[in-house]
Write a protein that holds these residues in place. Structure first.
Motif, PDB file in Angstrom:
ATOM      1  N   LEU A  69       0.830  -1.202   0.000  1.00 35.52           N
ATOM      2  CA  LEU A  69       0.000   0.000   0.000  1.00 35.52           C
ATOM      3  C   LEU A  69       0.864   1.252   0.000  1.00 35.52           C
ATOM      4  CD1 LEU A  69      -2.759  -1.064   2.553  1.00 35.52           C
ATOM      5  CD2 LEU A  69      -3.114  -0.574   0.131  1.00 35.52           C
ATOM      6  N   LEU A  89      -0.818   3.867  -2.691  1.00 34.24           N
ATOM      7  CA  LEU A  89      -1.130   5.238  -2.273  1.00 34.24           C
ATOM      8  C   LEU A  89      -0.430   6.321  -3.103  1.00 34.24           C
ATOM      9  CD1 LEU A  89      -1.294   4.809   1.609  1.00 34.24           C
ATOM     10  CD2 LEU A  89      -3.151   4.724  -0.075  1.00 34.24           C
ATOM     11  N   THR A 137      -5.042   5.269   4.635  1.00 28.99           N
ATOM     12  CA  THR A 137      -5.813   4.709   3.526  1.00 28.99           C
ATOM     13  C   THR A 137      -7.259   5.208   3.509  1.00 28.99           C
ATOM     14  OG1 THR A 137      -6.450   2.761   4.848  1.00 28.99           O
ATOM     15  CG2 THR A 137      -4.426   2.600   3.538  1.00 28.99           C
TER      16      THR A 137
END
Length: 240
Positions: free
Chosen positions: A182, A187, A215
């Motif tokens: 992530l 991201l 997130t």
């Protein structure tokens, strides 16, 4: 969440723990050095000190096995108060060499997915770490034929991706990144207006973990494996 990928022309793939196994070997190495350094400290302390040393050294050594090995050596010297033996240092170097000589183990459905998607999309590989090691793994994987471009970055931040997309003349809105991290693969792309699909691996390096706050309200899709990616994009593929 936007799951319509009809506009996607280029798909980027992370390498380590997205296409092939990688992080598992680092966890095995951490267990090995904990045993080597057991006379000096507990396994938990050794693990913590090694992580601190890795983060401290990232600006100097970057990502990858070689920097990891140097951090192991430095950590061993420090927690032993400069008394660690040459034999132990040699054993640490052997741990690193063993990691570098590991076979490339493809994850489920990787080659089938790349083969299918390469018929309808332009595929690029975007990884970070030691150039020589990543080139070695790419060659052993036999996946080069499916990629139009391979890029080894020093880091995977928004600026790195923006420069790469500009260099390759790729519009962010027409780009889809697929990866397990992530922090590094998802991201940064979402933040620059690109698309991203998260494919979690069963273990993640502490440095790559993110909080729920990071997130929150970020638009990306999560799938269980690359075979699912092929199904998601199937309606837009050119049938052979």
């Amino acid at each position: 969440m936007n799951t319509n990928y009809e506009h996607i022309k280029v798909i980027g793939f992370d390498a380590d723990d997205t296409l092939w196994v990688n992080e598992t070997y680092f966890r095995d190495a951490e267990l090995a050095i904990a045993k080597l350094m057991a006379p000096y400290e507990t396994a938990n302390t050794i693990d913590q000190e090694l992580f601190k040393k890795e983060i401290e050294n990232l600006p100097l050594y970057g990502y990858g096995i070689k920097g990891f090995v140097l951090s192991m050596v430095e950590m061993a010297i420090e927690i032993s108060n400069n008394t660690v033996s040459n034999k132990t240092i040699s054993s640490i170097l052997d741990i690193g060499k063993d990691m570098l000589n590991k076979p490339v183990e493809l994850l489920d459905g990787v080659e089938e997915t790349l083969k299918t998607l390469s018929k309808s999309h332009r595929l690029i590989l975007i990884t970070k770490g030691d150039l020589l090691d990543q080139e070695r793994k790419m060659e052993k994987s036999n996946l080069t034929q499916y990629f139009h471009h391979v890029e080894v970055l020093s880091d995977k931040k928004e600026a790195n991706y923006s420069r790469l997309l500009e260099h390759l003349n790729i519009k962010a809105s027409q780009f889809l990144m697929v990866g397990n991290s992530l922090k590094s693969d998802i991201l940064p792309l979402v933040n620059i207006g690109a698309n991203a699909i998260h494919v979690p691996f069963h273990t993640t390096w502490l440095h790559e973990q993110v909080s729920e706050e990071e997130t929150y309200k970020k638009e990306y899709q999560t799938i269980t494996g690359l075979t699912e990616l092929k199904k998601i994009l199937n309606q837009h593929l050119i049938q052979s």
